[in-house]
Scaffold this motif. Structure first.
Motif, PDB file in Angstrom:
ATOM      1  N   ARG A  41       0.666  -1.189  -0.124  1.00 11.76           N
ATOM      2  CA  ARG A  41      -0.119  -0.160  -0.070  1.00 11.76           C
ATOM      3  C   ARG A  41       0.841   1.194  -0.005  1.00 11.76           C
ATOM      4  N   ARG A  95      -3.395   6.628  -1.949  1.00 11.93           N
ATOM      5  CA  ARG A  95      -4.347   6.148  -1.099  1.00 11.93           C
ATOM      6  C   ARG A  95      -5.770   5.799  -1.856  1.00 11.93           C
ATOM      7  N   TRP A 133      -7.877   2.192  -2.414  1.00  5.52           N
ATOM      8  CA  TRP A 133      -9.052   1.697  -1.943  1.00  5.52           C
ATOM      9  C   TRP A 133      -9.857   1.561  -3.443  1.00  5.52           C
TER      10      TRP A 133
END
Length: 202
Positions: A152, A157, A161
């Motif tokens: 990740r 971000r 997701w």
């Protein structure tokens, strides 16, 4: 719904293929090439659907075989893709590798007839291979999510997701495809709709 998801998959390829000129790694290129091959097999799957009258074969087995192949290729690509977040790829070599692989498996379905049966017309339902394959694909998608999460820090971000959401929609969609009995069942339709959401997130 099938055609819409195919158009989205070609869109993924178009964006990711052109992004290779700016990317510092092969992640987007790998997924883009994978999904254009998925789109081609999905198009054949759509044309092979019972009632379309495009291919000479009768029944739902051919369409279901093509579906399983496309989903295995899709899940496998998503499983391997995180490995290319730190590696580069050559576009021509990646395209040739996927094209060769896709051609060989399609030959096993159309020409050699050695791909396992996925829908039994006599029994009126899915074969054990089809159900086991869908569950296996779910496992691949689950591990893909874990691999993306483990890397990740290499992803924005929002991108992370969206990828996780795409995998979740794919996983639920595949679970739906372990339940239906006929190709026109409601659960089959819902699975296809979830597939569109999954592709859109990607």
């Amino acid at each position: 719904v099938e055609i819409f998801s195919i158009v989205v998959a070609f869109g993924i390829f178009t964006v990711f293929w052109n992004a290779r000129f700016f990317a510092r790694h092969g992640f987007a290129l790998f997924l883009g090439v994978a999904f254009v091959n998925v789109a081609i097999v999905d198009l054949l799957h759509t044309l092979a659907y019972s009632g379309m009258g495009v291919f000479a074969s009768e029944g739902s087995d051919l369409a279901t075989q093509l579906w399983i192949f496309a989903r295995f290729m899709q899940a496998g690509a998503l499983l391997v893709a995180p490995a290319f977040l730190r590696r580069t790829l050559r576009g021509d070599a990646t395209m040739l590798t996927f094209a060769t692989f896709t051609t060989l498996v399609l030959a096993s379905i159309f020409a050699l007839d050695v791909f396992p049966a996925c829908y039994d017309e006599a029994a009126g339902g899915l074969t054990a291979f089809k159900v086991a394959s869908e569950l296996g694909i779910c496992v691949l998608l689950l591990f893909s999510g874990l691999f993306f999460w483990a890397r990740r820090r290499l992803l924005d971000r929002l991108v992370l997701w969206l990828l996780i959401a795409s995998l979740a929609f794919m996983l639920v969609s595949e679970l739906f495809f372990t339940f239906y009995q006929g190709p026109y069942d409601e659960v089959n339709r819902l699975g296809h709709v979830l597939k569109v959401f999954a592709f859109y997130m990607l």
